[in-house]
Design an enzyme around this catalytic site. Sequence first.
Site, PDB file in Angstrom:
ATOM      1  CG  ASP A   3      -1.833   1.227   1.455  1.00  0.00           C
ATOM      2  OD1 ASP A   3      -2.222   1.729   0.381  1.00  0.00           O
ATOM      3  OD2 ASP A   3      -1.888   1.762   2.385  1.00  0.00           O
ATOM      4  CG  HIS A   8       2.392   7.162  -1.043  1.00  0.00           C
ATOM      5  ND1 HIS A   8       1.607   8.058  -1.289  1.00  0.00           N
ATOM      6  CD2 HIS A   8       1.228   6.001  -0.217  1.00  0.00           C
ATOM      7  CE1 HIS A   8       0.428   7.898  -1.409  1.00  0.00           C
ATOM      8  NE2 HIS A   8       0.073   6.942  -0.824  1.00  0.00           N
ATOM      9  CE  LYS A  98      -2.164   0.468   8.080  1.00  0.00           C
ATOM     10  NZ  LYS A  98      -3.148  -0.172   7.636  1.00  0.00           N
TER      11      LYS A  98
END
Length: 238
Positions: A3, A8, A98
């Site tokens: 992801d 990114h 996270k």
Amino acid sequence: LRDVGQNHLLQLIALTAMREPTEFTVEAIRNARTEALEALKPISEAELAQNALRAQYDDYHVDSEVENDSKTETYFELKAELSLPEWEGIPFYIKAGKALDVNEVSIAIRFKDVATGLFETDPCKNVGNELKLTISPEQVMTMSINAKSPGLGFKLETRELSFVCEKGDSEIKNSYEKVLYDSIIGDQTLFTKTEEVLAAWKFITPILESWDTIPLHTYQRGSDGPTETIIPEKLTCT
């Protein structure tokens, strides 16, 4: 990794490592990014354990309501190298996670340590100057440099110079505003071209296919990540 890493963070590598475009045009900039991504050296399954790390924070199953045996990582580190001559032997480390203690997006460029003439370098021989570009939560440029310590001697100590972009709240409040505006006026500079996407997936896909062959470490929510790391720490002057 799937992801955040393949898009990114690989884009941040491309923006950091890209050669200076031949001209300030959309295609020249995107071609320079593409060249950097296509130069990423593949990581084999045999090399993966030395060049990657994955982890999952405690209670991930409870917070996300996923299966108790889920092996999805919530944190990763990855070492990448480019086959461009100017970056030969220079590692690029990317990491994301996270439930960490700090919510920050930044790029740190660590310079090689070199002999510094008359200064006593032994106390700082493993400390190179460092430039840090913080993208969020606020835009900051910070330079950590070896400077002469006060006194009559010629020892060095680390000093920090910092500049905060005061326009962040008024002009860069929402980065999506910029890309939406660019899409309306047809400016593709910030958008990835097909070759960039293909190069990113070509590098990441073999890693994902061997992802389960390396350990899944754990870390506590609110910490700075797992105790294990593949990223060398910067030593400080003593």
